[in-house]
Design a protein around this motif. Structure first.
Motif, PDB file in Angstrom:
ATOM      1  N   GLY A   9       0.674  -1.202   0.006  1.00  0.00           N
ATOM      2  CA  GLY A   9      -0.047  -0.062  -0.089  1.00  0.00           C
ATOM      3  C   GLY A   9       0.781   1.279  -0.086  1.00  0.00           C
ATOM      4  N   LEU A  10       0.243   2.340   0.446  1.00  0.00           N
ATOM      5  CA  LEU A  10       1.077   3.765   0.298  1.00  0.00           C
ATOM      6  C   LEU A  10       0.981   3.911   1.754  1.00  0.00           C
ATOM      7  N   VAL A  11       2.074   4.605   2.207  1.00  0.00           N
ATOM      8  CA  VAL A  11       2.511   4.912   3.453  1.00  0.00           C
ATOM      9  C   VAL A  11       3.476   5.946   3.210  1.00  0.00           C
ATOM     10  N   GLN A  12       3.260   6.752   4.539  1.00  0.00           N
ATOM     11  CA  GLN A  12       4.184   7.866   4.653  1.00  0.00           C
ATOM     12  C   GLN A  12       5.572   7.506   5.060  1.00  0.00           C
ATOM     13  N   ALA A  13       6.640   8.391   4.760  1.00  0.00           N
ATOM     14  CA  ALA A  13       8.059   7.965   5.385  1.00  0.00           C
ATOM     15  C   ALA A  13       7.983   7.776   7.100  1.00  0.00           C
ATOM     16  N   GLY A  14       8.568   6.763   7.306  1.00  0.00           N
ATOM     17  CA  GLY A  14       8.600   6.584   8.909  1.00  0.00           C
ATOM     18  C   GLY A  14       7.789   5.712   9.210  1.00  0.00           C
ATOM     19  N   GLY A  15       6.691   5.398   8.524  1.00  0.00           N
ATOM     20  CA  GLY A  15       5.492   4.592   8.899  1.00  0.00           C
ATOM     21  C   GLY A  15       6.015   2.835   8.565  1.00  0.00           C
ATOM     22  N   SER A  16       4.858   2.199   8.904  1.00  0.00           N
ATOM     23  CA  SER A  16       5.172   0.640   8.773  1.00  0.00           C
ATOM     24  C   SER A  16       4.066  -0.066   7.821  1.00  0.00           C
ATOM     25  N   LEU A  17       4.429  -1.223   7.335  1.00  0.00           N
ATOM     26  CA  LEU A  17       3.497  -2.107   6.855  1.00  0.00           C
ATOM     27  C   LEU A  17       3.931  -3.481   6.987  1.00  0.00           C
ATOM     28  N   ARG A  18       2.744  -4.453   7.098  1.00  0.00           N
ATOM     29  CA  ARG A  18       3.316  -5.837   7.256  1.00  0.00           C
ATOM     30  C   ARG A  18       2.785  -6.356   6.135  1.00  0.00           C
ATOM     31  N   LEU A  80       6.255 -10.171   6.408  1.00  0.00           N
ATOM     32  CA  LEU A  80       7.426  -9.353   6.353  1.00  0.00           C
ATOM     33  C   LEU A  80       6.884  -7.968   7.098  1.00  0.00           C
ATOM     34  N   GLN A  81       7.364  -7.600   8.424  1.00  0.00           N
ATOM     35  CA  GLN A  81       7.145  -6.355   8.944  1.00  0.00           C
ATOM     36  C   GLN A  81       8.052  -5.380   8.505  1.00  0.00           C
ATOM     37  N   MET A  82       7.727  -4.280   8.153  1.00  0.00           N
ATOM     38  CA  MET A  82       8.585  -3.266   7.614  1.00  0.00           C
ATOM     39  C   MET A  82       8.286  -2.226   8.436  1.00  0.00           C
ATOM     40  N   ASN A  83       9.510  -1.389   9.263  1.00  0.00           N
ATOM     41  CA  ASN A  83       9.233  -0.478  10.228  1.00  0.00           C
ATOM     42  C   ASN A  83      10.284   0.672   9.491  1.00  0.00           C
ATOM     43  N   SER A  84       9.950   1.902  10.032  1.00  0.00           N
ATOM     44  CA  SER A  84      10.978   3.170   9.447  1.00  0.00           C
ATOM     45  C   SER A  84      10.746   3.134   7.797  1.00  0.00           C
ATOM     46  N   LEU A  85       9.881   2.844   7.335  1.00  0.00           N
ATOM     47  CA  LEU A  85       9.905   3.112   5.809  1.00  0.00           C
ATOM     48  C   LEU A  85      10.346   4.158   5.297  1.00  0.00           C
ATOM     49  N   ASN A  86      11.159   4.178   4.136  1.00  0.00           N
ATOM     50  CA  ASN A  86      11.657   5.477   3.508  1.00  0.00           C
ATOM     51  C   ASN A  86      11.334   5.442   2.089  1.00  0.00           C
ATOM     52  N   PRO A  87      11.386   6.473   1.211  1.00  0.00           N
ATOM     53  CA  PRO A  87      11.240   6.445  -0.179  1.00  0.00           C
ATOM     54  C   PRO A  87      11.960   5.225  -0.789  1.00  0.00           C
ATOM     55  N   GLN A  88      13.161   5.050  -0.516  1.00  0.00           N
ATOM     56  CA  GLN A  88      13.966   4.165  -1.410  1.00  0.00           C
ATOM     57  C   GLN A  88      13.488   2.871  -1.059  1.00  0.00           C
ATOM     58  N   ASP A  89      12.341   2.646  -0.147  1.00  0.00           N
ATOM     59  CA  ASP A  89      11.611   1.192  -0.073  1.00  0.00           C
ATOM     60  C   ASP A  89      10.838   0.988  -0.980  1.00  0.00           C
ATOM     61  N   THR A  90      10.445   1.919  -1.770  1.00  0.00           N
ATOM     62  CA  THR A  90       9.207   1.933  -2.874  1.00  0.00           C
ATOM     63  C   THR A  90       9.542   0.963  -3.820  1.00  0.00           C
TER      64      THR A  90
END
Length: 121
Positions: A9-18, A80-90
């Motif tokens: 999905g779409l998340v802001q930088a610093g956010g999390s997704l699983r 896959l728990q993804m925390n502290s996401l940044n734009p480079q993780d797109t």
């Protein structure tokens, strides 16, 4: 084994997704599993891998300390728990199955369809 990835999905930088990867069949617990990703205009790259029991994991340096792989063999599901996401993780994130844990894409013989992760700045 057939694989179906979800949770992007779409998340802001610093956010999390699983992310989740649901596997069909009763042999999921026999396989090592991995997550790979492919950013626009780039080749697919290794993210993380786990052996069949979950006792061994290998992370790409770029996600170490931020991402956590896990599996529930009773539910035939990889996470896959993804925390502290940044734009480079797109990227589009793919789960994959292998007979042995590996960071090499060529070691994986079954792939899910991919789920899009977009991180806005």
């Amino acid at each position: 084994v057939q694989l179906q990835a979800s949770g992007g999905g779409l998340v802001q930088a610093g956010g999390s997704l699983r992310l989740s990867c649901a596997a069909s069949g009763r042999t999921f617990s026999r396989y090592a599993m991995g997550w790979f990703r492919q950013a626009p205009g780039k080749e697919r790259e290794f993210v993380v891998a786990m052996n069949w029991s979950g006792s061994s994991t290998y992370y790409a340096d770029s996600v170490k300390g931020r991402f956590t792989i896990s599996r529930d063999n009773a539910k035939n599901t990889l996470y896959l728990q993804m925390n502290s996401l940044n734009p480079q993780d797109t990227a589009v994130y793919y789960c994959a199955a292998s007979t042995q844990v590996s960071q090499r894409e060529s070691a994986y013989y079954q792939w899910g369809q991919g789920t899009q992760v977009t991180v806005s700045s």
